[in-house]
Write a protein that holds these residues in place. Structure first.
Motif, PDB file in Angstrom:
ATOM      1  N   UNK A 157       4.882  40.232  87.447  1.00 17.95           N
ATOM      2  CA  UNK A 157       4.496  38.946  87.765  1.00 17.95           C
ATOM      3  C   UNK A 157       4.121  37.844  86.666  1.00 17.95           C
ATOM      4  N   UNK A 158       4.046  38.711  85.523  1.00 19.03           N
ATOM      5  CA  UNK A 158       3.431  37.746  84.531  1.00 19.03           C
ATOM      6  C   UNK A 158       3.475  38.645  83.168  1.00 19.03           C
ATOM      7  N   UNK A 159       3.476  37.805  82.087  1.00 12.45           N
ATOM      8  CA  UNK A 159       3.808  38.555  80.779  1.00 12.45           C
ATOM      9  C   UNK A 159       3.018  37.679  79.571  1.00 12.45           C
ATOM     10  N   UNK A 160       2.004  38.289  78.947  1.00 14.39           N
ATOM     11  CA  UNK A 160       1.320  37.662  78.130  1.00 14.39           C
ATOM     12  C   UNK A 160       1.930  37.725  76.507  1.00 14.39           C
ATOM     13  N   UNK A 161       2.159  36.799  76.132  1.00 14.80           N
ATOM     14  CA  UNK A 161       2.999  36.509  74.823  1.00 14.80           C
ATOM     15  C   UNK A 161       1.836  36.237  73.777  1.00 14.80           C
ATOM     16  N   UNK A 162       2.167  36.606  72.379  1.00  9.92           N
ATOM     17  CA  UNK A 162       1.517  36.188  71.534  1.00  9.92           C
ATOM     18  C   UNK A 162       2.254  35.583  70.312  1.00  9.92           C
ATOM     19  N   UNK A 163       1.764  34.822  69.589  1.00  8.35           N
ATOM     20  CA  UNK A 163       2.778  34.238  68.298  1.00  8.35           C
ATOM     21  C   UNK A 163       3.166  35.651  67.493  1.00  8.35           C
ATOM     22  N   UNK A 164       4.238  35.596  67.237  1.00  9.07           N
ATOM     23  CA  UNK A 164       4.818  36.598  66.397  1.00  9.07           C
ATOM     24  C   UNK A 164       5.613  37.468  67.203  1.00  9.07           C
ATOM     25  N   UNK A 165       5.285  37.958  68.426  1.00 10.47           N
ATOM     26  CA  UNK A 165       5.762  38.645  69.264  1.00 10.47           C
ATOM     27  C   UNK A 165       7.432  38.702  69.522  1.00 10.47           C
ATOM     28  N   UNK A 166       8.036  39.845  69.410  1.00 19.36           N
ATOM     29  CA  UNK A 166       9.453  39.830  69.658  1.00 19.36           C
ATOM     30  C   UNK A 166       9.650  40.031  71.270  1.00 19.36           C
ATOM     31  N   UNK A 167      10.775  39.001  71.717  1.00 17.82           N
ATOM     32  CA  UNK A 167      11.234  39.102  73.000  1.00 17.82           C
ATOM     33  C   UNK A 167      12.687  39.052  73.146  1.00 17.82           C
ATOM     34  N   UNK A 168      13.007  39.520  74.443  1.00 18.74           N
ATOM     35  CA  UNK A 168      14.515  39.724  74.601  1.00 18.74           C
ATOM     36  C   UNK A 168      14.810  39.301  76.102  1.00 18.74           C
ATOM     37  N   UNK A 169      15.628  38.172  76.084  1.00 23.84           N
ATOM     38  CA  UNK A 169      16.162  37.523  77.162  1.00 23.84           C
ATOM     39  C   UNK A 169      17.364  37.938  77.708  1.00 23.84           C
ATOM     40  N   UNK A 170      17.552  38.552  78.919  1.00 23.67           N
ATOM     41  CA  UNK A 170      18.861  39.075  79.543  1.00 23.67           C
ATOM     42  C   UNK A 170      19.226  38.610  80.808  1.00 23.67           C
ATOM     43  N   UNK A 171      20.425  38.721  81.024  1.00 23.58           N
ATOM     44  CA  UNK A 171      21.120  38.184  82.576  1.00 23.58           C
ATOM     45  C   UNK A 171      20.086  38.799  83.636  1.00 23.58           C
ATOM     46  N   UNK A 172      19.998  38.107  84.593  1.00 20.40           N
ATOM     47  CA  UNK A 172      18.978  38.802  85.842  1.00 20.40           C
ATOM     48  C   UNK A 172      19.980  39.825  86.221  1.00 20.40           C
TER      49      UNK A 172
END
Length: 474
Positions: free
Chosen positions: A83-98
């Motif tokens: 339901x939520x994601x806590x992101x901090x500066x410098x973190x690496x993230x990936x966006x993908x198709x649903x």
């Protein structure tokens, strides 16, 4: 029902203002055009409001504009794990198709257009810019990014892409159905969201035809790169500072607002300044001093209209917000610096007889201290050309077309009135005298400047200028 101001007021209708009684109170407080926000509400809800406004129009004998605001594409992330994601500066993230998340840290993005259009170095803004990530790598089925500004993101939060032009039509299937419904109802203006290029405006124009005025909302930086063409293709423009303020640095928005107002004046197109103008009045009976200054700045810039959104749609003080906006406009327009500031931003007159005649009418009316300018217009263009000069006297715009009369309620300084078409000089003088007196703008022996096109009944000519003395020339 004469307004003692030049700039107009647009108010959004919502749960706080949808009843016939409240709509009447808002109109009497100063609303000139009502906005129906099709991002919310059902068709039957908007139909009831439309019918109530038309009933009010018949009751008061005054034309009232109705603006249909289409929702446009809404770009959002999908459902994140937990339901939520806590992101901090410098973190690496990936966006993908649903549907292809694969792991708990992957962020679903159900918009294939983004994967096809975004490039490394471009930013994605999530939740109105509260979280910012920068793309570091692009694959067919994934975007890798680094968090620039951290925060918590949750399901279905909005995404803005300020540096990316998406291969995405501004008209979704919902918008097309809403547009067909609005045109069938008989709205006067259609506001188009998510405009990126001039071709977006052309697409909407093809669907609307001449059944309503097309208003382009400027809320994407990419639109600013083509602004001259977009303004030229539009019938009106809205400076939508909400999304524009997310995608542009906040310090750039005031200057862009001034540029847009000036571009619209130069092109003889009405321009609305919108979003959070009296935002604190959603829950308070008076605005902040900064908000009052914001409204006044738009008036000093020469905007045709200023708009209320949540203040009149869901706020606790919708009538008070309209009345406050009316007072701010009137006080600003009577300030000793107003005329000089508006004149300083006046665009050069286009080199054509119709524009020159309209400019001459405005200058002459000011010079002889005429009581009013009476503009006979079939399409509204004559009145618009005069309004571009921002004369110090009111513009009485007479037209035989009810739709044109309603659209004129958005134009700076224009008091629109329905009148049968004229066919001779004698009829022109007699009708101008009659309207100026019956509408409360002038009385004998005051002077009135009259503008029309010859031959009579030909749209867009604007080639005849006459001064009449009431009680003598008629």
């Amino acid at each position: 029902m004469r307004r003692h101001r030049h700039a107009k007021i647009v108010a959004t209708v919502g749960p706080a203002s949808a009843s016939p009684e409240r709509l009447k109170a808002l109109f009497l407080a100063g609303v000139d055009t009502f906005r129906l926000n099709f991002s919310h509400g059902l068709h039957q809800d908007h139909a009831r409001v439309h019918a109530a406004i038309r009933d009010l129009e018949r009751e008061t004998g005054r034309p009232i504009g109705i603006l249909q605001d289409l929702q446009g594409p809404k770009i959002r992330i999908g459902t994140v794990a937990g339901g939520k994601l806590d992101l901090a500066a410098g973190d690496r993230v990936r966006f993908v198709p649903e549907g292809r998340e694969g792991n708990a840290r992957a962020i679903p993005l159900p918009h294939p257009e983004i994967f096809a259009s975004v490039a490394p170095g471009q930013d994605l803004l999530i939740d109105d810019g509260r979280v910012r990530v920068r793309v570091t790598g692009v694959q067919d089925d994934a975007l890798d990014a680094e968090v620039v500004t951290g925060g918590v993101i949750s399901d279905r939060k909005g995404v803005n892409l300020p540096g990316t032009v998406l291969a995405l039509s501004p008209l979704t299937e919902k918008d097309r159905a809403d547009l067909a419904f609005g045109l069938e109802l008989g709205v006067d203006w259609v506001a188009l969201s998510f405009v990126q290029t001039p071709s977006d405006v052309i697409e909407a124009r093809g669907l609307i035809g001449g059944r309503a005025g097309l208003m382009t909302k400027i809320e994407k930086p990419s639109a600013l790169e083509h602004i001259e063409d977009i303004v030229r293709l539009s019938d009106a423009v809205m400076v939508a500072r909400g999304d524009l303020g997310v995608e542009l640095p906040p310090e750039d928005v005031p200057g862009r607002q001034k540029e847009l107002v000036r571009a619209c004046r130069r092109a003889v197109k009405p321009v609305i300044v919108a979003t959070q103008m009296l935002d604190s009045m959603v829950s308070a009976p008076s605005p902040t001093r900064a908000e009052a200054s914001d409204v006044a700045t738009a008036v000093y810039d020469g905007a045709d209209a200023v708009m209320l959104s949540a203040e009149s749609a869901v706020g606790q003080y919708p009538v008070e917000a309209v009345a406050m906006m009316d007072r701010i406009i009137r006080r600003t327009e009577t300030h000793r610096l107003y005329r000089s500031l508006v004149a300083a931003s006046e665009p050069e007159v286009e080199d054509s007889p119709p524009h020159a005649v309209a400019a001459a009418a405005a200058g002459l009316a000011d010079a002889i201290q005429a009581a009013a300018i009476v503009a006979f217009t079939l399409s509204g263009t004559t009145a618009a050309r005069i309004a571009r000069k921002r004369p110090n006297v009111p513009i009485l715009a007479a037209t035989p077309d009810p739709g044109v009369s309603r659209r004129l309620s958005l134009y700076w300084g224009a008091h629109s009135v329905l009148s049968e078409d004229i066919a001779s000089y004698e009829a022109m003088a007699a009708k101008a005298s009659e309207l100026a007196q019956s509408e409360g703008f002038a009385q004998s022996p005051e002077l009135v400047v009259v503008v029309a096109g010859i031959p009579f009944g030909t749209p867009g000519t604007t080639n005849n200028l006459r001064v009449i003395e009431l009680g003598r020339d008629t």
